[in-house]
Design an enzyme around this catalytic site. Structure first.
Site, PDB file in Angstrom:
ATOM      1  N   GLY A 281       2.685  -0.831   4.588  1.00 17.80           N
ATOM      2  CA  GLY A 281       2.906   0.409   3.717  1.00 17.80           C
ATOM      3  C   GLY A 281       4.164   0.522   4.099  1.00 17.80           C
ATOM      4  O   GLY A 281       4.794   0.373   2.673  1.00 17.80           O
ATOM      5  N   GLY A 282       5.261   1.285   4.720  1.00 21.76           N
ATOM      6  CA  GLY A 282       5.964   2.092   3.967  1.00 21.76           C
ATOM      7  C   GLY A 282       7.669   1.342   3.594  1.00 21.76           C
ATOM      8  O   GLY A 282       8.117   1.800   3.020  1.00 21.76           O
TER       9      GLY A 282
ATOM     10  N   ASN B 224       0.769  -1.413   0.322  1.00 23.25           N
ATOM     11  CA  ASN B 224      -0.154  -0.146  -0.236  1.00 23.25           C
ATOM     12  C   ASN B 224       1.068   1.305  -0.239  1.00 23.25           C
ATOM     13  O   ASN B 224       1.935   1.392   0.876  1.00 23.25           O
ATOM     14  CB  ASN B 224      -1.190  -0.125   1.443  1.00 23.25           C
ATOM     15  N   TRP B 225       1.390   1.770  -1.482  1.00 26.99           N
ATOM     16  CA  TRP B 225       2.602   3.055  -1.399  1.00 26.99           C
ATOM     17  C   TRP B 225       1.301   4.351  -0.504  1.00 26.99           C
ATOM     18  O   TRP B 225       2.346   5.472  -0.713  1.00 26.99           O
ATOM     19  CB  TRP B 225       2.481   3.101  -2.879  1.00 26.99           C
ATOM     20  N   LYS B 226      -0.056   4.242  -0.309  1.00 29.00           N
ATOM     21  CA  LYS B 226      -0.997   5.332   0.485  1.00 29.00           C
ATOM     22  C   LYS B 226      -0.203   6.975  -0.952  1.00 29.00           C
ATOM     23  O   LYS B 226      -0.125   6.527  -1.738  1.00 29.00           O
ATOM     24  CB  LYS B 226       0.159   5.912   1.477  1.00 29.00           C
TER      25      LYS B 226
ATOM     26  N   GLU C  21      -6.385   4.756   7.882  1.00 28.98           N
ATOM     27  CA  GLU C  21      -6.294   6.243   8.101  1.00 28.98           C
ATOM     28  C   GLU C  21      -8.284   6.921   6.948  1.00 28.98           C
ATOM     29  O   GLU C  21      -8.034   8.625   7.223  1.00 28.98           O
ATOM     30  CB  GLU C  21      -5.507   6.276   6.548  1.00 28.98           C
TER      31      GLU C  21
ATOM     32  N   GLY D 200       2.697   2.785  10.881  1.00 32.94           N
ATOM     33  CA  GLY D 200       3.259   3.648  10.301  1.00 32.94           C
ATOM     34  C   GLY D 200       4.700   3.990  11.782  1.00 32.94           C
ATOM     35  O   GLY D 200       4.708   4.987  11.840  1.00 32.94           O
TER      36      GLY D 200
ATOM     37  N   GLU E 239      -5.255  -4.851  10.903  1.00 36.78           N
ATOM     38  CA  GLU E 239      -4.002  -3.747  11.116  1.00 36.78           C
ATOM     39  C   GLU E 239      -3.894  -3.308  12.426  1.00 36.78           C
ATOM     40  O   GLU E 239      -5.021  -2.242  12.449  1.00 36.78           O
ATOM     41  CB  GLU E 239      -4.472  -2.897   9.399  1.00 36.78           C
TER      42      GLU E 239
ATOM     43  N   SER F 292       3.229  -1.561  10.361  1.00 39.96           N
ATOM     44  CA  SER F 292       4.733  -2.176  10.470  1.00 39.96           C
ATOM     45  C   SER F 292       6.106  -3.213   9.916  1.00 39.96           C
ATOM     46  O   SER F 292       6.931  -3.984  10.373  1.00 39.96           O
ATOM     47  CB  SER F 292       5.093  -1.373  11.684  1.00 39.96           C
TER      48      SER F 292
ATOM     49  N   HIS G 171      -9.607   1.030   4.926  1.00 38.54           N
ATOM     50  CA  HIS G 171      -8.285   1.467   5.615  1.00 38.54           C
ATOM     51  C   HIS G 171      -8.480   2.201   6.691  1.00 38.54           C
ATOM     52  O   HIS G 171      -9.247   3.369   6.479  1.00 38.54           O
ATOM     53  CB  HIS G 171      -6.790   2.200   4.844  1.00 38.54           C
TER      54      HIS G 171
HETATM   55  P1  PGA Z   1       2.740   0.529   7.851  1.00 38.09           P
HETATM   56  O1  PGA Z   1       2.127   0.639   7.189  1.00 38.09           O
HETATM   57  O2  PGA Z   1       3.915  -1.238   6.736  1.00 38.09           O
HETATM   58  O3  PGA Z   1       3.905   1.498   6.770  1.00 38.09           O
HETATM   59  O4  PGA Z   1       2.559   0.804   8.895  1.00 38.09           O
HETATM   60  C1  PGA Z   1       0.666  -0.575   6.558  1.00 38.09           C
HETATM   61  C2  PGA Z   1      -0.900  -0.462   6.389  1.00 38.09           C
HETATM   62  O5  PGA Z   1      -1.200   0.688   6.826  1.00 38.09           O
HETATM   63  O6  PGA Z   1      -1.070  -1.019   5.788  1.00 38.09           O
END
Ligand code: PGA
Length: 251
Positions: free
Chosen positions: A235-236, A10-12, A98, A174, A168, A214, A96
């Site tokens: 994500g990251g 997930n590149w956000k 967010e 993050g 999640e 993470s 998600h």
């Molecule tokens: P993260 O994000 O790996 O940067 O913690 C995961 C996500 O939000 O899907």
């Protein structure tokens, strides 16, 4: 979709067009024979370009990070499911944390989005997970169960069987703090039990449940080795081809 190992990136709101193409090229080149399925969720502006890069690679699929609940109309700035289909999207991340937080997406709205995505033949990657406050209060299992109940349990068995779940925990997203493999396993096991109670064993054992929060090369192997963890939503660490490649290789 039957249960399988999945590494989803997930590149956000990261990577511009050329960065996204370069990243997709590196990941696709790396993913010639992965043990699981690789899914990339770039920003909307890169979907078409990334699709061009990966379309001949059967192991790598395209996801959108969201879609609008309505099919079309006067919704300035939004993206419809048909627009996503037209550029090769097969999966859509729904709910998600967010988006739940910043866009106030409710369980009820997410139920409608799941219906729309399924009705168009795409696969929702449905996200659930609790805040730190809820984890500390010890009500996280019930909280996640309620998210699934309100957004998914109206689905028929045949529809439910198509979707992917991503657990999640918000406190791990993050933050660099990962749920321990045992914490992930506990939640995944309880989700699977819930699915067995609500549907049946076949649905429970056939659903891919990803862990997100993470995930990085240093912890992926241990988390993915847990019985009820079928991969990760990353994500990251999905923004660096080397790291994501290592995560793909940790199945
Ligand atoms: P993260 O994000 O790996 O940067 O913690 C995961 C996500 O939000 O899907």
């Amino acid at each position: 979709m039957s249960r399988q190992l999945i590494a989803a990136g997930n590149w956000k709101m990261n990577t511009n067009y050329s960065e996204g193409i370069a990243l997709a090229e590196q990941i696709s080149k790396h993913s010639t024979d992965p043990k699981g399925l690789v899914i990339l969720a770039p920003p909307f502006t890169s979907l078409q370009g990334v699709n061009e890069v990966i379309k001949d690679n059967n192991h790598v699929k395209l996801a959108a990070q969201n879609c609008h609940v309505k099919e079309k109309g006067a919704y300035t700035g939004e993206i419809s499911i048909d627009m996503l289909i037209a550029v090769g999207v097969e999966y859509v991340i729904i709910g998600h944390s967010e988006r739940r937080e910043h866009n106030k997406e409710s369980n009820e709205l997410l139920a409608k989005k799941v219906d729309l995505v399924l009705s168009k033949g795409l696969i929702p990657i449905f996200c659930c997970g609790e805040s730190l406050e809820i984890r500390e209060a010890g009500t996280h299992i019930d909280f996640v169960a309620n998210q699934l109940k309100e957004s998914l349990f109206h689905l028929s068995s045949s529809d439910f069987a198509k979707l992917v779940i991503a657990y999640e925990p918000i406190w791990a997203i993050g933050t660099g703090v990962t749920a321990s493999p045992e914490q992930a396993q506990d939640m995944h096991q309880s989700i699977r039990k819930l699915l067995a109670d609500q549907y049946d064993e076949a649905i429970a054992n056939g659903t891919s449940i990803l862990y997100g929060g993470s995930v990085k090369p240093a912890n992926a192997k241990e988390i993915f080795s847990k019985a009820d963890v079928d991969g990760g939503l990353v994500g990251g660490a999905s923004l660096k081809a080397g790291d994501f490649g290592d995560i793909i290789d940790s199945f």
